[in-house]
Design an enzyme around this catalytic site. Sequence first.
Site, mmCIF file in Angstrom:
data_model
loop_
_atom_site.group_PDB
_atom_site.id
_atom_site.type_symbol
_atom_site.label_atom_id
_atom_site.label_comp_id
_atom_site.label_asym_id
_atom_site.label_seq_id
_atom_site.Cartn_x
_atom_site.Cartn_y
_atom_site.Cartn_z
ATOM 1 N N HIS A 100 0.957 -0.977 -0.010
ATOM 2 C CA HIS A 100 -0.015 -0.119 0.166
ATOM 3 C C HIS A 100 0.931 1.161 0.154
ATOM 4 C CE1 HIS A 100 -2.184 -3.140 2.369
ATOM 5 N NE2 HIS A 100 -3.257 -2.496 1.857
ATOM 6 N N ASP A 103 2.204 2.133 3.388
ATOM 7 C CA ASP A 103 3.071 1.262 3.965
ATOM 8 C C ASP A 103 4.549 1.662 3.708
ATOM 9 O OD1 ASP A 103 1.211 -0.423 4.419
ATOM 10 O OD2 ASP A 103 1.378 -1.656 2.552
ATOM 11 N N GLU A 231 -10.627 -6.864 -3.777
ATOM 12 C CA GLU A 231 -10.637 -8.000 -2.801
ATOM 13 C C GLU A 231 -11.973 -7.988 -1.996
ATOM 14 O OE1 GLU A 231 -7.485 -8.901 0.940
ATOM 15 O OE2 GLU A 231 -6.930 -8.203 -0.951
ATOM 16 N N GLU A 267 -8.757 -13.973 -0.491
ATOM 17 C CA GLU A 267 -7.917 -14.154 0.461
ATOM 18 C C GLU A 267 -8.669 -15.255 1.371
ATOM 19 O OE1 GLU A 267 -7.070 -12.384 4.913
ATOM 20 O OE2 GLU A 267 -6.311 -11.093 3.175
ATOM 21 N N HIS A 270 -10.595 -14.136 4.445
ATOM 22 C CA HIS A 270 -11.621 -13.366 4.236
ATOM 23 C C HIS A 270 -12.762 -14.360 3.700
ATOM 24 C CE1 HIS A 270 -9.339 -9.468 3.059
ATOM 25 N NE2 HIS A 270 -9.352 -9.825 4.262
ATOM 26 N N ASP A 295 -4.461 -14.023 -1.818
ATOM 27 C CA ASP A 295 -3.777 -13.832 -0.449
ATOM 28 C C ASP A 295 -3.685 -14.993 0.296
ATOM 29 O OD1 ASP A 295 -3.356 -11.373 -1.406
ATOM 30 O OD2 ASP A 295 -4.313 -10.363 0.182
ATOM 31 N N ASP A 306 -10.489 -11.858 11.938
ATOM 32 C CA ASP A 306 -9.462 -12.124 10.742
ATOM 33 C C ASP A 306 -7.928 -12.346 11.336
ATOM 34 O OD1 ASP A 306 -8.305 -12.520 8.084
ATOM 35 O OD2 ASP A 306 -8.698 -10.289 7.590
ATOM 36 N N ASP A 308 -5.186 -13.639 10.095
ATOM 37 C CA ASP A 308 -4.159 -13.456 9.139
ATOM 38 C C ASP A 308 -2.956 -14.252 9.585
ATOM 39 O OD1 ASP A 308 -5.195 -11.727 7.249
ATOM 40 O OD2 ASP A 308 -4.629 -10.023 8.542
ATOM 41 N N ASP A 338 -0.659 -12.610 2.665
ATOM 42 C CA ASP A 338 -1.090 -11.620 3.695
ATOM 43 C C ASP A 338 -1.284 -12.015 4.917
ATOM 44 O OD1 ASP A 338 -2.362 -9.450 4.327
ATOM 45 O OD2 ASP A 338 -4.002 -9.358 3.028
#
EC number: 5.3.1.5
Length: 436
Positions: A100, A103, A231, A267, A270, A295, A306, A308, A338
């Site tokens: 991003h 980031d 996404e 993802e 998700h 992802d 979530d 991750d 991700d």
Amino acid sequence: MTTGFFGDVSKITFEGADSTNPLAFRHYNPDEVILGKRMEEHLRFATCYWHNFVWPGGDPFGGQTFDRPWFKDTMHAAKLKADVAFEMFTLLQSPYYCFHDADVRPEGANFAENTRNLNEIVDYFAQKQEETGVKLLWGTANLFSNARYMSGASTNPDPDVFAFSAATIKTCMDATHRLGGENYVLWGGREGYETLLNTDLAQEDQQMGRMLNMVVEYKHKIGFKGAILVEPKPQEPSKHQYDYDAATVYGFLKRHGLENEVKLNLEQGHAILAGHSFEHEIATAQALGIFGSIDMNRNDYQSGWDTDQFPNNTPEVALAYYHILKHGGFTTGGTNFDAKLRRQSIDAEDLLMAHIGGMDICARGFKAAAAMIEDGTLDQFVTDRYAGWQTDPAQDMLAGKLSLDEIAKRVEAEDINPKPRSGRQEYLENLINRFV
């Protein structure tokens, strides 16, 4: 040149399944040829910027646990972060990365300063890409962290926020294009609502559709050849997000005339939040012609949010790659991790070992999926199950050549009285277990 952040660790290499070296691949051999291509070319691994180099290790009940020398909002720190990031990409033999805008650049006082900062770091990234050979899988704009986006970006009730978001997307698309990115991603973390009491659903749908149309228009204007990817996620941080899942996004794309222009970045975490398996979302996107990229991560099935985490379930991963391979594999997309460390995993080597494990699990799952494809039993079973639809009467029904009246007359005239047939689910589950 090493930054020293990872000590004296050398490039991670393949040592085979019997290796006990935690800093070696046991299953991922980038040069192994499977189904006519090197594994690296099939999997197209990418390492994400945000979880690895931005997240401080906090949670809702506690703050920073990671001590990183680049945790300062300056251009010097941003370039140090880039040095460490590209060193890690190289150590892992990760061919791609993703980011991003927020980031990678310091936060400026206004849009113009943000753009200047982004352009400066893009210059630096271009140099790092040239030096390392690492490529950009996709870029995107962070339109959810800053307080200006608390009521949405494209769906915000304030048109000035919509405009700021559009301008930010434009600069991020420019950056992605300049760096040779192969996709551009939009994730609508705030494109939803907290309560319907203050929400105009029709208005927000119109705004979101206009924004995505402008993205597609700009893609063609600048000659960006990559894919535009949305996404899906059902909620978090919003109570309800409009891009709930693959099927929901397809309806949105169809409504706004974008079904042939936009694909999906799916993802696993998700999908789980939406009440689906990962392979469900992949198969749905493939059936609708909008599959783009993935992802790869997982959620804690007991937590309900979530998490991750890095993948560690070979059967789940195998089924995901089976549905990807079944339709020809990735084109512009790839496998982006991700995923983030647990907040107690504070050492530099933890970053490497997390990715090594994830890459090995993906390799194991991919090889199982490839073996299933080569074996062909599962695919043949499904073909045989639907074989009746290849007959002339069935094709006529499907093509709309027969009305309800005509079908009813045929059923009566031919005394059609079908009997149930086993779906043989247990047999198929046993079949899959032969490979995983």
